[in-house]
Design a protein around this motif. Structure first.
Motif, short mmCIF file in Angstrom:
data_model
loop_
_atom_site.label_atom_id
_atom_site.label_comp_id
_atom_site.label_asym_id
_atom_site.label_seq_id
_atom_site.Cartn_x
_atom_site.Cartn_y
_atom_site.Cartn_z
N VAL A 296 34.92 12.65 -83.58
CA VAL A 296 36.33 12.31 -83.51
C VAL A 296 37.05 13.12 -84.59
CG1 VAL A 296 38.05 10.47 -83.73
CG2 VAL A 296 35.81 9.97 -82.72
N SER A 297 38.15 13.78 -84.24
CA SER A 297 38.89 14.57 -85.22
C SER A 297 40.38 14.52 -84.91
CB SER A 297 38.40 16.02 -85.24
OG SER A 297 38.51 16.61 -83.97
N PHE A 298 41.20 14.53 -85.97
CA PHE A 298 42.65 14.50 -85.81
C PHE A 298 43.31 14.71 -87.16
CE2 PHE A 298 40.84 10.25 -86.12
CZ PHE A 298 41.55 9.66 -87.16
N GLY A 299 44.62 14.95 -87.15
CA GLY A 299 45.40 15.01 -88.37
C GLY A 299 46.05 13.67 -88.65
N VAL A 300 46.42 13.45 -89.92
CA VAL A 300 47.06 12.18 -90.29
C VAL A 300 48.30 12.45 -91.14
CG1 VAL A 300 44.88 10.91 -90.22
CG2 VAL A 300 45.67 11.86 -92.39
N THR A 301 49.27 11.54 -91.04
CA THR A 301 50.46 11.60 -91.88
C THR A 301 50.85 10.18 -92.29
OG1 THR A 301 52.02 11.43 -90.02
CG2 THR A 301 51.32 13.65 -90.67
N TRP A 302 51.51 10.10 -93.43
CA TRP A 302 52.08 8.83 -93.87
C TRP A 302 53.41 9.14 -94.54
CZ3 TRP A 302 52.98 6.05 -98.63
CH2 TRP A 302 53.27 4.68 -98.43
N ALA A 303 54.50 8.66 -93.94
CA ALA A 303 55.84 8.96 -94.46
C ALA A 303 56.15 8.13 -95.70
CB ALA A 303 56.88 8.69 -93.38
N LYS A 304 57.08 8.60 -96.47
CA LYS A 304 57.51 7.86 -97.66
C LYS A 304 58.02 6.48 -97.24
CE LYS A 304 58.81 12.22 -99.84
NZ LYS A 304 59.93 13.11 -100.26
N GLY A 305 57.48 5.43 -97.86
CA GLY A 305 57.84 4.07 -97.48
C GLY A 305 57.30 3.68 -96.13
N GLY A 306 56.21 4.31 -95.71
CA GLY A 306 55.65 4.07 -94.39
C GLY A 306 54.97 2.72 -94.27
N PRO A 307 54.43 2.40 -93.08
CA PRO A 307 53.88 1.07 -92.83
C PRO A 307 52.57 0.82 -93.60
CG PRO A 307 53.43 2.51 -91.00
CD PRO A 307 54.34 3.26 -91.91
N THR A 308 52.37 -0.43 -93.98
CA THR A 308 51.14 -0.86 -94.64
C THR A 308 50.69 -2.17 -94.01
OG1 THR A 308 52.34 -2.09 -96.36
CG2 THR A 308 51.79 0.22 -96.84
N ALA B 77 34.86 12.22 -93.03
CA ALA B 77 35.50 12.93 -94.13
C ALA B 77 37.00 12.92 -93.91
CB ALA B 77 34.98 14.36 -94.23
N LEU B 78 37.74 12.49 -94.90
CA LEU B 78 39.21 12.43 -94.85
C LEU B 78 39.76 13.21 -96.03
CD1 LEU B 78 41.99 11.32 -93.94
CD2 LEU B 78 41.47 9.25 -95.27
N ALA B 79 40.41 14.33 -95.76
CA ALA B 79 41.03 15.14 -96.81
C ALA B 79 42.53 14.90 -96.80
CB ALA B 79 40.74 16.62 -96.58
N VAL B 80 43.08 14.37 -97.90
CA VAL B 80 44.50 14.04 -97.97
C VAL B 80 45.17 14.80 -99.11
CG1 VAL B 80 44.35 11.78 -96.88
CG2 VAL B 80 43.95 11.97 -99.33
N ASP B 81 46.46 15.11 -98.92
CA ASP B 81 47.20 15.95 -99.86
C ASP B 81 48.68 15.60 -99.75
OD1 ASP B 81 48.45 18.27 -101.16
OD2 ASP B 81 46.53 19.28 -100.91
N PRO B 82 49.43 15.63 -100.84
CA PRO B 82 50.88 15.41 -100.72
C PRO B 82 51.62 16.62 -100.15
CG PRO B 82 50.28 15.80 -103.02
CD PRO B 82 49.00 15.69 -102.25
N SER B 83 50.94 17.77 -100.05
CA SER B 83 51.58 18.99 -99.58
C SER B 83 50.79 19.60 -98.44
CB SER B 83 51.66 20.01 -100.74
OG SER B 83 51.96 21.30 -100.26
N ASP B 84 51.46 19.84 -97.32
CA ASP B 84 50.80 20.45 -96.18
C ASP B 84 50.39 21.88 -96.50
OD1 ASP B 84 50.04 20.41 -93.29
OD2 ASP B 84 51.56 21.98 -93.16
N SER B 85 51.23 22.63 -97.18
CA SER B 85 50.89 24.02 -97.50
C SER B 85 49.68 24.09 -98.43
CB SER B 85 52.09 24.74 -98.12
OG SER B 85 52.49 24.09 -99.33
N ASP B 86 49.59 23.17 -99.38
CA ASP B 86 48.43 23.15 -100.27
C ASP B 86 47.17 22.81 -99.50
OD1 ASP B 86 47.54 23.11 -103.27
OD2 ASP B 86 46.66 21.28 -102.42
N LEU B 87 47.28 21.87 -98.55
CA LEU B 87 46.14 21.50 -97.72
C LEU B 87 45.67 22.70 -96.90
CD1 LEU B 87 44.22 19.32 -96.57
CD2 LEU B 87 46.02 18.76 -94.90
N ILE B 88 46.61 23.44 -96.33
CA ILE B 88 46.26 24.63 -95.56
C ILE B 88 45.53 25.64 -96.43
CG2 ILE B 88 47.21 26.65 -94.37
CD1 ILE B 88 49.47 24.83 -93.34
N ASN B 89 46.04 25.90 -97.64
CA ASN B 89 45.40 26.86 -98.54
C ASN B 89 44.01 26.40 -98.95
OD1 ASN B 89 47.64 28.56 -98.51
ND2 ASN B 89 48.60 27.57 -100.30
#
Length: 309
Positions: free
Chosen positions: A90-102, A290-302
């Protein structure tokens, strides 16, 4: 119709059904690209949709990539039990917006509910075919005395809550459908559909099913947290050897089986479908994530690109 002609037609339909099953799997298993693939902690994340509009949205507080391998387990529908004989991915991307659901748990701890983004190849779930015996028959001819079953996604993963691993709460919701291939059933026989899927809500905690099923407890396995090996900002959270269960799911009846759905009733009769909640279960064992998370998409890409080989 003369017997030789009837046998020839039967044999042709049999080979077509079985060949279609393995052709579908071959396509699913083929590499998405010959380009260099991520390695190290990002292994398997080559189809992470880091260039998607959703992951590039500046309002996202966290973006990430997820890949999970399910080593074993199986499912039970009524009295029919089937073991998984090869790994699923199973593979996918993830996002969580500022003030997102919890979600808040009884111990007052909270966890983010991530939104998901389909991978670049559109295949959130990859699995190999299962040879499922037909109840009451001796299985000696796959695709004839059994059904070749493909587990296919019936919609996107939602409500992804990886940090709920120690709670009695589903880690995600995954709609699926089961594609049954058999010489008598044709190529369009399904249990579940995009509009009426089988919805998996597995937990590493304790399930709370309706009777007659009883609660069962899963396992989070081992949890690890690591930094990027090349000095970028992602945090890599790993879950190894987890066991997830869901024994509260209903399973709908079959459709599309035989000419003009003429064999739906046979599939329903043989497998006891539809099957109400409390009579079915799925176990996913040996789950490594494995879950790789980053506050910056460009940093994650690099960070991912730095490990490509």
């Amino acid at each position: 119709m003369a017997f030789p002609a009837l046998f020839h037609r039967f044999r042709k339909r049999t080979l077509s059904a079985v060949a279609a099953a393995f052709a579908l799997v071959a396509v699913a298993a083929s590499p998405a690209s010959a380009a260099a693939q991520p390695s190290g902690p990002y292994t398997g994340m080559g189809t992470c949709p880091t260039s998607s509009a959703q992951m590039r949205d500046p309002n996202q507080a966290v973006v990430g990539c997820t890949v999970a391998t399910i080593a074993g387990g199986g499912f039970t529908v009524g009295s029919t039990q089937v073991n998984f004989t090869s790994p699923m991915t199973v593979s996918f991307g993830v996002t969580w917006a500022k003030g997102g659901p919890t979600v808040t748990f009884p111990d007052e701890s909270t966890a983010e509910l991530f939104s998901t983004v389909s991978p670049t190849d559109g295949k959130e779930l990859k699995s190999s075919p299962l040879d499922v015996p037909i109840p009451g028959l001796s299985n000696f001819w796959p695709g004839v005395t059994s059904a070749i079953v493909l587990i296919e996604p019936a919609g996107p993963i939602t409500n992804f809550a990886p940090l709920s691993a120690g709670e009695d709460y589903p880690l995600f919701r995954l709609p699926i459908k089961m594609h049954l291939l058999n010489a008598f059933l044709g190529l369009n026989c399904y249990v579940g559909s995009d509009s009426a899927p089988i919805v998996l809500s597995p937990t590493a905690g304790t399930t709370n099913p309706p009777a007659p099923n009883q609660p069962v407890k899963g396992s989070t396995g081992t949890i690890s947290i690591a930094r990027d090996p090349n000095g970028f900002n992602p945090t890599i959270v790993g879950f190894g050897g987890a066991t997830l269960n869901d024994n509260a799911l209903p399973v709908p009846g079959a459709h599309g089986c035989g000419l003009f759905d003429s064999a739906d009733w046979i599939v329903n009769l043989l497998f006891g479908l539809p099957s109400a909640a409390g009579h079915n279960a799925i176990t996913l064992s040996g789950v490594t994530t494995a879950l790789a998370v980053d506050p910056s998409d460009s940093d994650l890409i690099n960070a991912i690109n730095a490990t490509r080989k």
